[in-house]
Each structure stands twice: as structure tokens, then as C-alpha cells.
Write a protein that holds these residues in place. Structure first.
Motif, PDB file in Angstrom:
ATOM      1  N   GLY A 168       0.833  -1.192   0.000  1.00 56.99           N
ATOM      2  CA  GLY A 168       0.000   0.000   0.000  1.00 56.99           C
ATOM      3  C   GLY A 168       0.871   1.247   0.000  1.00 56.99           C
ATOM      4  N   GLU A 169       0.232   2.416   0.028  1.00 50.74           N
ATOM      5  CA  GLU A 169       0.946   3.683  -0.043  1.00 50.74           C
ATOM      6  C   GLU A 169       1.654   4.030   1.261  1.00 50.74           C
ATOM      7  OE1 GLU A 169       0.558   4.343  -3.916  1.00 50.74           O
ATOM      8  OE2 GLU A 169       1.459   5.814  -2.559  1.00 50.74           O
ATOM      9  N   GLY A 170       1.120   3.581   2.364  1.00 50.17           N
ATOM     10  CA  GLY A 170       1.747   3.897   3.638  1.00 50.17           C
ATOM     11  C   GLY A 170       1.070   5.023   4.378  1.00 50.17           C
ATOM     12  N   THR A 171       1.348   5.076   5.670  1.00 47.27           N
ATOM     13  CA  THR A 171       0.834   6.131   6.526  1.00 47.27           C
ATOM     14  C   THR A 171       1.931   6.527   7.516  1.00 47.27           C
ATOM     15  OG1 THR A 171      -1.012   6.753   7.996  1.00 47.27           O
ATOM     16  CG2 THR A 171      -0.201   4.492   8.193  1.00 47.27           C
ATOM     17  N   GLN A 172       2.046   7.823   7.768  1.00 42.83           N
ATOM     18  CA  GLN A 172       3.156   8.327   8.582  1.00 42.83           C
ATOM     19  C   GLN A 172       2.834   8.250  10.069  1.00 42.83           C
ATOM     20  OE1 GLN A 172       6.183   9.324   7.544  1.00 42.83           O
ATOM     21  NE2 GLN A 172       6.842   9.742   9.660  1.00 42.83           N
ATOM     22  N   VAL A 173       3.801   7.769  10.825  1.00 45.21           N
ATOM     23  CA  VAL A 173       3.722   7.754  12.282  1.00 45.21           C
ATOM     24  C   VAL A 173       4.927   8.529  12.812  1.00 45.21           C
ATOM     25  CG1 VAL A 173       3.816   6.341  14.365  1.00 45.21           C
ATOM     26  CG2 VAL A 173       2.486   5.567  12.388  1.00 45.21           C
ATOM     27  N   THR A 174       4.661   9.550  13.616  1.00 43.65           N
ATOM     28  CA  THR A 174       5.724  10.345  14.209  1.00 43.65           C
ATOM     29  C   THR A 174       5.546  10.344  15.724  1.00 43.65           C
ATOM     30  OG1 THR A 174       5.822  11.768  12.257  1.00 43.65           O
ATOM     31  CG2 THR A 174       6.840  12.594  14.275  1.00 43.65           C
ATOM     32  N   VAL A 175       6.590   9.928  16.421  1.00 45.36           N
ATOM     33  CA  VAL A 175       6.536   9.846  17.879  1.00 45.36           C
ATOM     34  C   VAL A 175       7.570  10.801  18.465  1.00 45.36           C
ATOM     35  CG1 VAL A 175       6.620   8.340  19.883  1.00 45.36           C
ATOM     36  CG2 VAL A 175       5.897   7.418  17.669  1.00 45.36           C
ATOM     37  N   SER A 176       7.087  11.730  19.260  1.00 45.60           N
ATOM     38  CA  SER A 176       7.958  12.728  19.874  1.00 45.60           C
ATOM     39  C   SER A 176       8.269  12.344  21.311  1.00 45.60           C
ATOM     40  CB  SER A 176       7.282  14.094  19.845  1.00 45.60           C
ATOM     41  OG  SER A 176       6.973  14.477  18.538  1.00 45.60           O
ATOM     42  N   SER A 177       9.469  12.670  21.735  1.00 47.67           N
ATOM     43  CA  SER A 177       9.862  12.342  23.118  1.00 47.67           C
ATOM     44  C   SER A 177       9.409  13.410  24.094  1.00 47.67           C
ATOM     45  CB  SER A 177      11.384  12.184  23.192  1.00 47.67           C
ATOM     46  OG  SER A 177      12.008  13.365  22.753  1.00 47.67           O
TER      47      SER A 177
END
Length: 123
Positions: free
Chosen positions: A114-123
Motif C-alpha cells: 500500500g501507499e503507507g501512513t506516517q507515524v511520528t513519535v515525539s519524546s
């Protein structure tokens, strides 16, 4: 053949997210399903997979115990529940499907993406 991922976002460390993927154009019940991810500047790597029967799941060591993969054949969907997210989980998550009953771990061997989905995890 289409795989559509959703559910990504920007969260804080320790938060949870659930990624969803719907599939069309394939005989869903015969497919193994899973997720790969790609961190900035790195190659795509295996995260998790579930067998075509749904009886077996596989996880990369860094997410084992925190992520849970499931499938719903009636909806032609699979889901990745991600708990206790860490900054190193940041990346673009790709839902994938493979014609083998157990997914291969190498990105270039997996059949459908698939195209993908962004996951961003901040500290």
C-alpha cells in the motif's frame, strides 16, 4: 490490487495508535498480511505479520509485547495496534500482503504494497 492504510499521526512517547489497512482485488483469505516501516534515511524493514489462517503472528524484536496485529477477513482488513510508542517507532508504515501463507521478511520479496501512513513519535 489495492491496499489502503490509515490511522497514522503524530503522538507523544507512551501513546497508542491503531493502523488499519483494507485490501481489494485479491482473494483475501489466502493472503498473509503485515506491516513494514521505513524510518528517515533507512530501508524498509519488517514490523509484523499474520498468517493467512490468522493463527500465527510474527513481530520484529523491537516491537514484540507492544504491538499487536490482527485481521478481519469479513472486512478484508488488518490492524496494527501500537502501544507504548517510542521515538524510534517513527517512520512511514506500509501495509503489505503476500501470496504465501506466512509472509516473507525481506521487503523486496513481498508481493503487494500500500501507499503507507506516517507515524511520528515525539519524546
Amino acid at each position: 490490487v489495492q491496499l489502503q492504510a490509515s490511522g497514522g499521526g503524530s503522538v507523544q512517547a507512551g501513546d497508542s495508535l491503531t493502523l488499519s489497512c483494507t485490501t481489494s482485488g485479491l482473494t483475501f483469505s489466502s493472503l498473509s498480511l503485515g506491516w513494514f516501516r521505513q524510518a528517515p534515511g533507512k530501508e524498509r524493514t519488517f514490523v509484523a505479520s499474520i498468517s493467512s489462517t490468522g493463527r500465527s503472528t510474527y513481530y520484529t524484536e523491537s516491537v514484540r509485547g507492544r504491538f499487536q496485529l490482527s485481521r478481519d477477513d469479513t472486512k478484508k482488513a488488518h490492524y496494527l495496534r501500537m502501544n507504548d510508542l517510542k521515538p524510534e517507532d517513527t517512520g512511514r508504515y506500509y501495509c503489505v500482503a503476500d501470496r504465501l501463507p506466512i509472509m516473507r521478511y525481506e521487503a523486496d520479496e513481498v508481493d503487494y504494497w500500500g501507499e503507507g501512513t506516517q507515524v511520528t513519535v515525539s519524546s
